[in-house]
Design a protein around this motif. Structure first.
Motif, PDB file in Angstrom:
ATOM      1  N   ASP A  84      43.642  34.058  35.623  1.00 27.62           N
ATOM      2  CA  ASP A  84      44.397  35.235  36.060  1.00 27.62           C
ATOM      3  C   ASP A  84      43.575  36.493  35.806  1.00 27.62           C
ATOM      4  O   ASP A  84      43.405  36.913  34.671  1.00 27.62           O
ATOM      5  N   GLY A  86      44.448  39.338  37.380  1.00 23.67           N
ATOM      6  CA  GLY A  86      45.305  40.369  37.935  1.00 23.67           C
ATOM      7  C   GLY A  86      45.378  40.317  39.450  1.00 23.67           C
ATOM      8  O   GLY A  86      45.880  41.245  40.084  1.00 23.67           O
ATOM      9  N   ASN A  87      44.877  39.241  40.047  1.00 31.94           N
ATOM     10  CA  ASN A  87      44.878  39.068  41.495  1.00 31.94           C
ATOM     11  C   ASN A  87      44.679  37.572  41.776  1.00 31.94           C
ATOM     12  O   ASN A  87      44.688  36.755  40.853  1.00 31.94           O
ATOM     13  N   ASN A 281      39.305  44.793  40.499  1.00 29.02           N
ATOM     14  CA  ASN A 281      40.405  45.148  39.606  1.00 29.02           C
ATOM     15  C   ASN A 281      40.139  46.534  39.008  1.00 29.02           C
ATOM     16  O   ASN A 281      39.190  46.717  38.242  1.00 29.02           O
TER      17      ASN A 281
END
Length: 315
Positions: A84, A86-87, A281
């Protein structure tokens, strides 16, 4: 190219702005010089001109990089293991992941100079396919095994526990740049004494140290590690700095297509190499920016007699 994080520069004043982490040193220098210091978070400061951090996708922005302009590519891409970030960048697996990997490598390789080289981190599940593909484009120099020094705490009971990452080291040609001296490992006193026979007197390898082997035993960054930031697969600076020192000439340029928390940017800032990095990110880009600016050395300025010499800190 302009760093999209850059902010307008303040007008000249008797104040000098430094990273918050260097406040004590800054205040000492200011007191000594009679200057005024404003301490602000490192993330708010402009980057050194040699460091470019781009909150963009390398695959869509790569055309902005001239071909044959990079001395070293240091890539730590998603491994295809579902981490993970964040996308959904690590949601590919199997043939889809291999095809994606070949795609970004095809875009990155032309950016290397004739003396350039590439390091790519990967996992044992996909290392054979990645290395086989790279061997059709570049010359393989080494496979490096990073032993993460994972402690024995149980684990799987159906196979041997995996405690390493694979790193492929490839070069454009046999004339690739490589400087062993900055990364030599010094011999301890006992070893030097044992090899102090006349046969070895004056030997460079004995005085400066030996060549690092292709198994690098460096602890992963556990949660309490002083170097650790908020990134799930952050690499130790010790490993990345070794690559930069060995494979990029002083003043040369390093490309990181998957910058993450900015460890390669920090290594380049510390070792006076130029850097360009891409990261999708925005939070990781901000962390990278703060890490780079936190290593900047504050410089006291001459006091302005019209401005009181006071020290102000902001958080």
């Amino acid at each position: 190219m302009r760093d999209e994080f850059d902010e307008p520069q303040p007008a000249d004043t008797a104040e000098t702005t430094v990273p918050a982490g260097t406040a004590v040193l800054a205040e000492a220098k200011a007191e000594e010089a009679g200057a005024s210091v404003v301490v602000r978070p490192a993330a708010e400061l402009p980057l050194p001109p040699s460091i470019e951090l781009w909150n963009r996708d390398f695959l869509t922005d790569v055309a902005n990089l001239p071909d044959a302009s990079i001395d070293l590519i240091l890539a730590d891409p998603p491994y295809g293991l579902g981490k993970d970030y964040g996308n959904d960048s690590d949601m590919r697996s199997g043939e889809d992941f291999i095809a994606w990997t070949r795609g970004w490598l095809e875009l990155a390789i032309p950016k290397l100079k004739p003396t350039g080289s590439l390091y790519v981190f990967c996992t044992w599940q996909y290392a054979p396919e990645i290395f086989s593909f790279l061997k059709t484009r570049l010359t393989m120099v080494n496979e490096i095994i990073w032993d993460r020094r994972v402690p024995s705490m149980g684990g799987t009971t159906r196979r041997f526990t995996s405690v390493h990452d694979n790193i492929g080291f490839f070069a454009v040609s046999k004339d690739y740049y490589f400087d062993l001296d900055p990364i030599r490992i010094p011999y301890d006193a006992a070893t030097k004494k044992a090899r102090s026979r006349k046969l070895f007197e004056g030997s460079k390898w004995l005085e400066l140290g030996y060549n690092p082997k292709d198994v690098w035993s460096v602890s992963r960054l556990h949660r309490q590690h002083a170097e650790r930031v908020d990134h799930p697969t952050q690499k130790p600076l010790e490993i990345v700095e070794r690559m930069v020192l060995a494979s990029c000439p002083p003043g040369g340029r390093v490309l990181d297509p998957f910058m993450g928390s900015g460890t390669t940017a920090v290594a380049c800032a510390r070792q006076q190499r130029e850097f360009v990095g891409y990261e999708i990110n925005a939070s990781y880009c901000a962390i990278a920016r703060e890490r780079v600016n936190a290593i900047a050395v504050p410089v006291a300025v001459e006091p302005d007699s019209s401005v009181p010499a006071t020290t102000t800190a902001t958080t």
